[in-house]
Structure formats: C-alpha cells, structure tokens
Design a protein around this motif. Sequence first.
Motif, PDB file in Angstrom:
ATOM      1  N   SER A 111       3.257  -8.649   5.635  1.00 45.40           N
ATOM      2  CA  SER A 111       3.620 -10.000   5.230  1.00 45.40           C
ATOM      3  C   SER A 111       3.161 -10.221   3.799  1.00 45.40           C
ATOM      4  O   SER A 111       2.099  -9.736   3.386  1.00 45.40           O
ATOM      5  CB  SER A 111       2.965 -11.030   6.155  1.00 45.40           C
ATOM      6  OG  SER A 111       3.413 -10.883   7.484  1.00 45.40           O
ATOM      7  N   SER A 112       3.950 -10.943   3.046  1.00 44.73           N
ATOM      8  CA  SER A 112       3.624 -11.207   1.641  1.00 44.73           C
ATOM      9  C   SER A 112       2.785 -12.484   1.539  1.00 44.73           C
ATOM     10  O   SER A 112       3.069 -13.474   2.220  1.00 44.73           O
ATOM     11  CB  SER A 112       4.906 -11.373   0.830  1.00 44.73           C
ATOM     12  OG  SER A 112       4.626 -11.503  -0.525  1.00 44.73           O
ATOM     13  N   PRO A 113       1.720 -12.464   0.728  1.00 49.48           N
ATOM     14  CA  PRO A 113       1.249 -11.358  -0.112  1.00 49.48           C
ATOM     15  C   PRO A 113       0.474 -10.339   0.722  1.00 49.48           C
ATOM     16  O   PRO A 113      -0.058 -10.667   1.778  1.00 49.48           O
ATOM     17  CB  PRO A 113       0.346 -12.049  -1.129  1.00 49.48           C
ATOM     18  CG  PRO A 113      -0.203 -13.235  -0.391  1.00 49.48           C
ATOM     19  CD  PRO A 113       0.915 -13.699   0.501  1.00 49.48           C
ATOM     20  N   PHE A 114       0.399  -9.104   0.222  1.00 46.53           N
ATOM     21  CA  PHE A 114      -0.319  -8.051   0.927  1.00 46.53           C
ATOM     22  C   PHE A 114      -1.209  -7.305  -0.052  1.00 46.53           C
ATOM     23  O   PHE A 114      -1.002  -7.342  -1.266  1.00 46.53           O
ATOM     24  CB  PHE A 114       0.652  -7.087   1.620  1.00 46.53           C
ATOM     25  CG  PHE A 114       1.563  -6.339   0.693  1.00 46.53           C
ATOM     26  CD1 PHE A 114       1.228  -5.078   0.224  1.00 46.53           C
ATOM     27  CD2 PHE A 114       2.763  -6.899   0.268  1.00 46.53           C
ATOM     28  CE1 PHE A 114       2.067  -4.385  -0.638  1.00 46.53           C
ATOM     29  CE2 PHE A 114       3.610  -6.218  -0.591  1.00 46.53           C
ATOM     30  CZ  PHE A 114       3.259  -4.949  -1.046  1.00 46.53           C
ATOM     31  N   LEU A 115      -2.206  -6.644   0.501  1.00 44.76           N
ATOM     32  CA  LEU A 115      -3.227  -6.003  -0.321  1.00 44.76           C
ATOM     33  C   LEU A 115      -2.867  -4.547  -0.591  1.00 44.76           C
ATOM     34  O   LEU A 115      -2.508  -3.804   0.325  1.00 44.76           O
ATOM     35  CB  LEU A 115      -4.582  -6.068   0.387  1.00 44.76           C
ATOM     36  CG  LEU A 115      -5.795  -5.545  -0.392  1.00 44.76           C
ATOM     37  CD1 LEU A 115      -6.060  -6.412  -1.618  1.00 44.76           C
ATOM     38  CD2 LEU A 115      -7.022  -5.506   0.518  1.00 44.76           C
ATOM     39  N   VAL A 116      -2.977  -4.165  -1.860  1.00 41.89           N
ATOM     40  CA  VAL A 116      -2.840  -2.770  -2.272  1.00 41.89           C
ATOM     41  C   VAL A 116      -4.210  -2.268  -2.704  1.00 41.89           C
ATOM     42  O   VAL A 116      -4.830  -2.829  -3.604  1.00 41.89           O
ATOM     43  CB  VAL A 116      -1.836  -2.611  -3.431  1.00 41.89           C
ATOM     44  CG1 VAL A 116      -1.743  -1.146  -3.856  1.00 41.89           C
ATOM     45  CG2 VAL A 116      -0.469  -3.145  -3.044  1.00 41.89           C
ATOM     46  N   THR A 117      -4.691  -1.232  -2.030  1.00 39.70           N
ATOM     47  CA  THR A 117      -5.905  -0.561  -2.477  1.00 39.70           C
ATOM     48  C   THR A 117      -5.549   0.871  -2.821  1.00 39.70           C
ATOM     49  O   THR A 117      -4.807   1.535  -2.091  1.00 39.70           O
ATOM     50  CB  THR A 117      -7.011  -0.583  -1.411  1.00 39.70           C
ATOM     51  OG1 THR A 117      -6.573   0.111  -0.253  1.00 39.70           O
ATOM     52  CG2 THR A 117      -7.374  -2.007  -1.050  1.00 39.70           C
ATOM     53  N   ALA A 118      -6.068   1.337  -3.940  1.00 40.62           N
ATOM     54  CA  ALA A 118      -5.708   2.672  -4.419  1.00 40.62           C
ATOM     55  C   ALA A 118      -6.822   3.194  -5.315  1.00 40.62           C
ATOM     56  O   ALA A 118      -7.728   2.451  -5.725  1.00 40.62           O
ATOM     57  CB  ALA A 118      -4.384   2.636  -5.178  1.00 40.62           C
ATOM     58  N   ALA A 119      -6.754   4.476  -5.621  1.00 40.74           N
ATOM     59  CA  ALA A 119      -7.750   5.103  -6.482  1.00 40.74           C
ATOM     60  C   ALA A 119      -7.135   6.301  -7.179  1.00 40.74           C
ATOM     61  O   ALA A 119      -6.101   6.835  -6.762  1.00 40.74           O
ATOM     62  CB  ALA A 119      -8.974   5.529  -5.679  1.00 40.74           C
ATOM     63  N   GLY A 120      -7.783   6.722  -8.246  1.00 43.03           N
ATOM     64  CA  GLY A 120      -7.375   7.916  -8.967  1.00 43.03           C
ATOM     65  C   GLY A 120      -8.594   8.718  -9.361  1.00 43.03           C
ATOM     66  O   GLY A 120      -9.709   8.198  -9.445  1.00 43.03           O
ATOM     67  N   ASN A 121      -8.396   9.999  -9.610  1.00 44.46           N
ATOM     68  CA  ASN A 121      -9.491  10.855 -10.034  1.00 44.46           C
ATOM     69  C   ASN A 121      -8.905  12.036 -10.797  1.00 44.46           C
ATOM     70  O   ASN A 121      -7.714  12.348 -10.677  1.00 44.46           O
ATOM     71  CB  ASN A 121     -10.308  11.340  -8.838  1.00 44.46           C
ATOM     72  CG  ASN A 121     -11.766  11.583  -9.179  1.00 44.46           C
ATOM     73  OD1 ASN A 121     -12.147  11.671 -10.345  1.00 44.46           O
ATOM     74  ND2 ASN A 121     -12.597  11.701  -8.153  1.00 44.46           N
TER      75      ASN A 121
END
Length: 468
Positions: free
Chosen positions: A399-409
């Motif tokens: 459902s909007s809004p929704f959470l984006v969790t991300a990472a980079g390395n």
Amino acid sequence: MRLTSLLVTFLLASSSLLLGQSYPTSGPADHVVLADFDRDGFPDMAVVTEEPAVDVFFNDHHGGFGTLMRYSIPSSGPALAVDINGDGWPDILIARGSGSAKTLLLNNRDGTFRTETAPVTSLPVFSFAAGDFNRDGKVDLAAFEGKQIEILINKGSGTFASGQILKMSGSSASGVVGDFDADGFIDIANSEGNKALVWWGKGNGAFAVPAIITPPSTDGFATLAAADFNNDGSLQDLAISSNHPDPNCPPENAPFCGSTTAHIYKNLGGRRFSLISSFTMGPASSGVLFTADLNSDLNEDLVNLFDAAGVFSGELSFRPGHGNNTFGAEQVIDNPSALEVGFRDLNLDSRTDVIVPQFFPEGFVSVTLATSGPRNCPGVNSASLHTKICAPANGATVSSPFLVTAAGNSPIGVQRLEIWVDGKKVYQKLGNQLNKRISLSSGQHRLVVVAVDKYIGNSSAVESVNVQ
C-alpha cells in the motif's frame, strides 16, 4: 587508555559499542585505512606505524581480525585506499609531509602487496584525496602540498601526469572531495588557516576559482569535514573547526588547555554556504573533526578527536546528528592516544563500527563493534560493487506509501544510493544505507536502487512492486 572508558551515555543515543578488541601493531600506530583488500566480502584494515611499516589485518568475517601481513616502508604518513591501476583491487598510497618519500603498495589481486613507484609530485605531500576529476573512468589524485594542491591525472596503468596547481596563501595539509554543487563534477574542499575553500570541478580535470568561507572568529579554521547533515539527498554540508588556545595556560598543561569550536555551514545550493550554528567539542584546542553515523539512525553525526601530542592522551567524542543540521549533546566515546579514527561496517550488520589506531603503549589498533541500534539493510558484502534491496520483497503487493530499505557496498565503499521508479530518479541518499518511504500510484512499477561507488562505477538491484 584502551576502550575501557566507554560511557553509559553512549547508550542514550540508541546505540552501544562492544568494548574494543585490541590488536598489536609493529610500532606506535598513526593512521588507518579500511578496504576489502582481499575482496572476500568483508572490509580489512591497514595500519601505518612508526616502525615505519604498514600492518595489513584481514577480517575474520565476524568483524574481528586474525591474519596479519607486515610491509616495511621508507616513512610513515597518512594513507589512502585507492585503485591506482584500475584493476578493481584496492591499493595503498601513503603520503609523507616532509621530504620526498611517498609509498605505493600495489595489490597483487589477492590482498598481498608489492612496492611500486609512487606518483611523482612537485612538492612533498602531506596527504592525498581522490576522485575521477575528468570523468574518464580512472581515479585521479589531489596532492595536498602545503600552500598548493597539485592535481594528478591518471593516465592509466597507475601512471599520473601533473595537472593544475591550485595555489593558496595559507597552508593546508588535507581536504575532502565531493560534488558540493550537484552538477555531476567532483569538487575539493579544504581549510587553510584564515579561510576555507571549495574548488569547483569543471569535469575535465581542472578547477574554477574557489568559493571562500571566512571564519566567524579571529582564531581561524583548523580541520574540515563534509556530510549531508540535513538529509536533502544531494548537497554536502560542511563542519569546520576553530581552535582557541588559552594564552594563560601553563606550558606543562598546554595540550589540555583552550577549546575547539565546530562551525556548521549549510549548503544552500548555487555554490553558497551559510553558517547556521557553532558549538564546542572536546576538552582542548586541538580537535580534529570526522563524520559518521554512529547510532544507526541514518543521520550523520559529528565526531571530534582530541590528541594531546606528546603526552599520549586524548578524547574521542561525538554529537548525534538529528538529520536537520542540528546536533545533540556531546558524548565521550573513548580516551585514546590517537591521531585519527576510522569508521566502517566490519561485520556487515549495517551498523557503523569504530577503528582507532593507538600510539601508546607500544602500539595497537582498537576495533569496536556496534552492538545495538537499528539494523537497516544488513548483509551486503564488499567483494565487489553490490546493491541490495531489503524491503519490499520482489513482486510484493504494498500500500502506498511504502518503505524502501536498501544498502550498497564495495571494496573501498559507496558514496550514495539512488531510488529509481519506472525510469525516473525519485530520491537519493548519501552514504551506504537507505531508508525511505515513497508514494506511488496503483499498479505495477519497476523499482531500481543504484549504488554509486566512492570513486568509479555503479551497480543496481531491480525488482517489481505492485501498489494496491
């Protein structure tokens, strides 16, 4: 003292640190540089000692260190992890402020090193910074040589040509690189006593006339750090210190007298900065500023390291950032005998760990792992430039809004993360962790998170999301 002076107040910042594990070094430890030298997925550390030597410690995949390899060098100095010859493996470049000695340890593509010819400079180098100044896919260098910054253009295979010389009226031993005006070109910021300078990159290896920032007091500027303190996603702000010696201090107490003030300059865009706050940090007038997210709230904190040169005592403290260019009360982390401090997620739990090379007694390095605080998007290894989306799951209905969790390395580190939806960039966050709630219309969308390497390249993670 070792990390036994950790204060309970650090818990109040929603984070704690496991008391540091100490690793003996070949001599008094001066400098540390962090990178995945053997590209096994976990960052390693190289410590420059007074031996002089470089001690390379390899990560045991739990944030501790076992195997050690030692390399003799002509002289100690600040170190930089950088892929000099473009083979994808981090090398170690060591500066030397007096004399002409510089050391290049070239990676053998297995985490071991061989000595090669260091870049030729016109003057002795106090420190190096790096970036792709001419956008040709190779890492160039900025050599800080006192009253000038020499730009060294990478010609490929680890050879460099001297480029523009940025002249200054005062002396500067170090600086930081970043795209401060968000035009896609790398800039350089440094302090040089009576002012701070931001040199605007043209994208062709040359730099335009700098913006000049003058100090709010007659004590001038000392050290400079840069970070996105207000989470606007693109513009790095500046923290610049001023030292205030106490003229009435007895000579035997001089290292502990006076005060250090941190000045926070907000990046207004349009190549303009505005002083928005000033506050004291540390117990004396020799503080050095750093930035890191120590409490895992994805807001950059301001760190101060005070070292009383010659008496092997100091203080490491921080003010937690609130993400809006304001900071909380100062909290002491440690009382080290150190010249600098390093920060990186060593055990891939998404939280920032603290690495302190200690000069006395006899030389060691303390590794302190964060043990609490939010875990945002863990498990992203550093063997190569890599992106991971932790939430939402691929193909999820949300459902909007929704959470984006991300990472980079990556072996040397990631400078920023970007969110793209259906081919359009909707958000970016400086750093290697991202936590953002976004709104989308109903239907299926293509979600892409891009990780941009500290120096060269990017990688993507792609998934679909169904918004109901």
